[in-house]
Scaffold this motif. Sequence first.
Motif, short mmCIF file in Angstrom:
data_model
loop_
_atom_site.label_atom_id
_atom_site.label_comp_id
_atom_site.label_asym_id
_atom_site.label_seq_id
_atom_site.Cartn_x
_atom_site.Cartn_y
_atom_site.Cartn_z
N GLU A 126 15.59 26.35 75.52
CA GLU A 126 16.67 26.04 74.57
C GLU A 126 17.06 27.27 73.76
OE1 GLU A 126 15.75 23.04 71.66
OE2 GLU A 126 17.67 23.34 70.66
N LEU A 127 16.04 28.03 73.30
CA LEU A 127 16.35 29.21 72.51
C LEU A 127 17.12 30.25 73.32
CD1 LEU A 127 13.27 30.08 70.28
CD2 LEU A 127 15.43 29.02 69.66
N LEU A 177 19.25 29.57 75.78
CA LEU A 177 20.58 29.09 76.19
C LEU A 177 21.67 29.84 75.47
CD1 LEU A 177 20.61 25.19 76.45
CD2 LEU A 177 20.83 26.87 78.28
N ALA A 221 24.48 30.44 73.31
CA ALA A 221 25.02 29.69 72.17
C ALA A 221 25.22 30.66 71.04
CB ALA A 221 24.03 28.59 71.75
N ASP A 222 25.80 30.18 69.96
CA ASP A 222 26.01 31.03 68.79
C ASP A 222 24.65 31.52 68.27
OD1 ASP A 222 26.68 32.20 66.39
OD2 ASP A 222 28.26 30.73 65.96
N ARG A 223 24.52 32.84 68.09
CA ARG A 223 23.25 33.40 67.63
C ARG A 223 23.21 33.61 66.12
NH1 ARG A 223 21.18 31.93 72.28
NH2 ARG A 223 20.47 33.57 73.69
N GLY A 224 24.21 33.13 65.41
CA GLY A 224 24.26 33.34 63.95
C GLY A 224 23.19 32.52 63.23
N VAL A 225 22.87 32.96 62.00
CA VAL A 225 21.81 32.30 61.23
C VAL A 225 22.22 30.88 60.85
CG1 VAL A 225 20.48 32.37 59.10
CG2 VAL A 225 20.92 34.48 60.35
N ASN A 251 22.56 28.38 63.67
CA ASN A 251 21.27 27.87 64.14
C ASN A 251 20.66 26.87 63.19
OD1 ASN A 251 20.17 29.04 66.76
ND2 ASN A 251 21.13 30.80 65.78
N LEU A 252 20.92 27.08 61.88
CA LEU A 252 20.38 26.14 60.90
C LEU A 252 20.98 24.75 61.11
CD1 LEU A 252 18.60 25.78 58.37
CD2 LEU A 252 20.60 26.31 56.99
N LEU A 253 22.28 24.74 61.44
CA LEU A 253 22.99 23.47 61.53
C LEU A 253 23.11 22.96 62.96
CD1 LEU A 253 25.78 24.51 59.03
CD2 LEU A 253 23.74 23.14 58.54
N ARG A 296 22.99 21.33 66.57
CA ARG A 296 22.50 20.09 67.19
C ARG A 296 22.55 20.30 68.70
NH1 ARG A 296 23.32 15.48 63.96
NH2 ARG A 296 22.36 15.95 61.97
N LYS A 297 21.58 19.79 69.40
CA LYS A 297 21.58 19.93 70.85
C LYS A 297 22.64 19.00 71.44
CE LYS A 297 17.32 19.97 72.37
NZ LYS A 297 16.12 19.34 72.96
N TYR A 334 13.40 20.83 56.50
CA TYR A 334 14.70 20.83 57.16
C TYR A 334 14.89 22.14 57.92
CZ TYR A 334 19.72 20.84 57.91
OH TYR A 334 20.96 20.89 58.50
N SER A 353 14.83 22.64 62.21
CA SER A 353 16.13 22.95 62.84
C SER A 353 15.90 23.93 63.98
CB SER A 353 17.06 23.57 61.80
OG SER A 353 16.60 24.86 61.46
N LYS A 354 16.98 24.22 64.70
CA LYS A 354 16.84 25.21 65.77
C LYS A 354 16.47 26.56 65.16
CE LYS A 354 19.23 27.33 69.65
NZ LYS A 354 20.57 27.83 70.00
N LEU A 355 16.96 26.81 63.93
CA LEU A 355 16.60 28.04 63.24
C LEU A 355 15.09 28.13 63.06
CD1 LEU A 355 18.42 29.73 60.37
CD2 LEU A 355 16.06 29.16 59.99
N GLY A 404 18.92 37.98 72.17
CA GLY A 404 20.21 38.12 71.49
C GLY A 404 20.20 37.69 70.04
N TYR A 405 19.01 37.37 69.51
CA TYR A 405 18.96 36.99 68.10
C TYR A 405 18.78 38.24 67.25
CZ TYR A 405 18.41 32.22 69.69
OH TYR A 405 18.63 31.01 70.28
N PHE A 421 17.61 36.58 60.43
CA PHE A 421 16.81 35.35 60.27
C PHE A 421 15.70 35.55 59.25
CE2 PHE A 421 19.04 34.70 64.15
CZ PHE A 421 19.25 33.33 64.21
#
Lengths: 245, 365, 577
Positions: free
Chosen positions: A102-103, A105, A107-111, A114-116, A118-119, B220, B224-226, B244-245, B250
């Motif tokens: 999943e990590l 995949l 997708a947007d790599r922004g902080v 990622n916080l928000l 949803r899969k 929370y 999260s994915k974070l 790519g992170y 972070f």
Amino acid sequence: MTSQLYLSGVSKSFDGFKAINNLSLVIDKGELRAVIGPNGAGKTTMMDIITGKTKPDGGEVFWNEKVDLTRLDEADTARLGVGRKFQKPTVIETLSVADNIELALKADRGVLANLLARKTPAQSAEIDRLLELVRLTDERARPAADLSHGQKQWLEIGMLLAQDPELLLVDEPAAGMTDAETMRTADLLRDIAGERSVIVVEHDMHFVQALNCKVTVLHQGHVLAEGSLAHVSADPQVVEVYLGR
Amino acid sequence: MLRRLIDTRMGLFLAVLFVVTVAVPVGNLVMAGQPVPSYVVALLGKYMTYALLAVALDLVWGYCGILSLGHGAFFALGGYAMGMHLMREIGTRGVYGDPVLPDFMVFLNWEELPWFWLGFDSFWFAMAMVMLVPGALAFVFGWFAFRSRVTGVYLSIITQAMTYALMLAFFRNEMGFGGNNGLTDFKDILGYDLQADQTRAGLFVAAAIALAAGLLVARYITTSKLGKVLVAVRDAESRTRFLGYRVEGFKLFVFVVSAMMAGIAGAIYTPLVGIINPGEFSPANSIEIVIWVALGGRGTLVGAAIGAIIVALSRTLLTSWFPELWLFVLGGMFILVTLVLPHGVLGAVEQGLRKFRRRRPLVEN
Amino acid sequence: MPPSPGWRGADRFQGTASYMQKNQQAKERSRQGSAVIARAIPLAWLATVFLFAAAMLLALAPAWSQAGKFEDLVNALPEGSYSDRAGVVGAIAATGDARALGVLQSLTEGQLFKQKAGGRIVALSASGDPARMIDAITGEDLGPYSKSAVKKIKVNNGLRREIRTAIGVLSLTSADPQARLKAAEAAFASGDPAQLEALDTAMSAESDREVATALAEARAVAILNTDAPVSDKLKAIEVLAMRGDRDAQGILMPLRDDADLSGPVREALEEIEQRQMLWGLAQNVWYGLSLGSVLLLAAIGLAITFGVMGVINMAHGELVMLGAYTTFAVQEAIRTAAPALFDWSLLIAAPLAFVVAGGVGIAIERGVVRHLYGRPLETLLATWGISLMLQQAVRSIFGPNNREVGNPGWMSGAFEIGAMTVTWNRLWILVFALLVFAGLLTLLKRTAMGLQMRAVTQNRPMAAEMGINTGRVDALTFGLGAGIGGLAGVALSQIDNVSPNLGQSYIVDSFMVVVFGGAGNLWGALAGAFTLGVANKFLEPFAGAVLAKILVLVFIILFIQKRPRGLFALRGRAVEA
């Protein structure tokens, strides 16, 4: 046809030791290329330079003939479409196998993203597909630390594919695999090539033979010979420095 | 969402916290004979702020692998921001009766309030600063440190240097924060007398709510994915970059959030104990926070809070019963946890429970 | 956090920010002055003794030849006119008799009398109330003073001047070079032209270079106060410019606008200012080197363990403290058992401290650190725990208060180089630090143990493959680092308070040295320690001690961004992997 990757006159030395010496290399789009060479030939440093981990002392490194890779770091090049697999399989041991994928995949790599995040169902489906491909569906919920060495290699390949890269840098993928697995990996890489460009660094000559592609021989940081495996094997210089001894 | 945030561990802890938060003020204010003495209310409130501080550290250390030996600095800065507001609240009731200048400034013959004291007469401004000042320090420090990829023990050492430098700075009278003595002699908060039982109970409840909120925010983030990215950074930083992170971003995010949380803990701590001084910046304090987290269970959030309370309680009891023994016990905790309890008390208990459960079906079969 | 949060922090703050000052105040108070010379290194000491003896012989020779004459002259004092008396005073001074000074001083104070009965010359005893009379020549007690029994020998202003000059001459020709130096300095301060002749006489006879210089300087001041020709005054200005201190500056200042001298005086003043700046610079460099040597001692053991094992030993400061307490214990034992050995106490304590701290170090390694390899952060925490326990153990055994560790004779006092003061303890600590450094370097480069240690530093798995017992190397390395910490403690006991918090005062600073210099490199530690020491001391005049320290910390935090592995880091691919 435009080149995927273009290295010209690249040099890099560490404390006086020339790891890369006036190296030039062109990879076409969709090409599968094997890079071989004795220890210390500069294979790893070459990959470090391509991925932005190491800055070269001089020379040009271009992506798609327009992006200067020497100005970018690892995260930049990864986002650009360079995927790298390490010699020693490195997966995120405490996360589950599925989370590892999943990590990786795309997708947007922004902080905040990622916080928000949803899969999405599409992502879940993609994870399932990739797990199936690398035969880890049954292990999906286990921590990656529990996998065998070979399984970790496969997981890392799965992560690489999840990144959806344009260029794959694969460092000794066959290490620690059984013969059958080695052949399956070669098949997989051949399948991938065409759609994506692939550079494989390998010691195992059976594996290189199975890849059936153009071979570049590195020696002391520069290209010694280039061509089919049969061609470079016949080169007396190559025989002397690498195969002969 | 709620199910994501509240697992068994978190649910149990929040339930106990809720019961204590209700029972303690009731026992102190309502019940006849005051079964909960006032000093216990302040003490428990203080433990809550420590627990919140431990959660803040667990967020960066337990999940992102950043062992900060300077988290006490963020706590102290939050405490000072609150202290500055409380000093302004004193008004003419100070020894010198100056309506604007705090006593120590009058004592140093200062003519007017330094610019960085302006605005602290407003409670809400001060509350904003409680988060912004530690957050800003964490941002600047982290921006430099993470960008240049300082990691591991090197990072720990420079965070220690950071809090040490701040301690030296705050000891100076010229800094305008009361020097050696710090800020003290507070009178009231939002018009409520700080000596009154009701105010103390109110602060205790505030501390408990802040702890619960801190736990939920941290939870929370980590679920999260974070949160997964943070764990990836902790376990395989280089690999994460190649995915790519932008790792520094972070780290910076979680470091700043954690610093703000520590600042809030400090802000509640100050009125509860009635003083904030430069000793809070001492490196020894910051290292002690680490043992709270390690003892409770690194990377569990709830464990960190429990660890803080265990250590603080032991300190209170031992320093009054066997003061000579305390440092042996504290030192022993550091060694014991690192050698024997890598997952902390919570980890050990849960492992014990799992074993117990696994055994039972075997017996039944 | 502790209920009284200031306790540890405040102590530490005190301990580090002001240990330079503390040293100068507490340990060196009242130890300067005349005794200084006798404490020089042996060669200088011998030379001084030789010069002293020579001066004694020279001064005594004329006194013998004139034996008997002194008494006649003193008895002649009451006779004749004031001008006759002036001649006698000059003659008395010329005898160089040891008693002359006392007689002349009594005379100028109007306390010299002629006994009416017997005609003896008497002076008043300095002590005793009521005053007693004593024979000015023999020193014999002649009973209580009675005004009617004696007749005062009178002096007028003219005569007083003569006497003062005579006294000056007497002191200037005294047998004791220290007394001559004092007299010359007094003459310098007074600048009285009347002393010129005496100064000239003294200069022609002076053999001690230091005194000769002082005489020349006194003469220069006196000349500036006369109507001497401009050429003489120019020479005098040159002499003062050579002296180059604040006093010379003060004397030349008023002459700035003198019509004849203004140019040379201004030049001289500029020269003095420059010289003062250079000396100030030199003094700062010295303070910096001194602080650097302390940092080096405290950090070098840490650098070894960090470099070889990648282990941060947070208990290192406590091992330093153990070394200091070992010194204390050795001195206590010597005080009760063999006080004569006191000057040797540090030399006895050093190997003991090495063994004690090293032993504790090996115990820590075998008991705790060994189980935590590859987990540097956990090691950091565990060793911190050990540091707390060691602190409390020492507090329980020796008590929480500072313990007095004495400076042996050769460690106390100070000497001056130009306008710069150097204390002996600081100098010896610098020497000691460099010796320890050199010894360690030799150990690493020249012994099998050192070779093994370097092998493990550079490539642990390879070293293990080659049959090096890495466990043993680790234990010995840790013990070595700890032992050096103990040696540092012996040195620190001489300049800092010996208390359970001693180690805490240095731990952050030593980390900064290691981080700044780069782990695993002794030269890095050396460069780091001295750079930080000197930087600290150069910032202090502008920023104050505390702010200077803060600035240095901030600098290191920023520096580490640029060179995350320090000044002398191992570079290249191997390290990254």
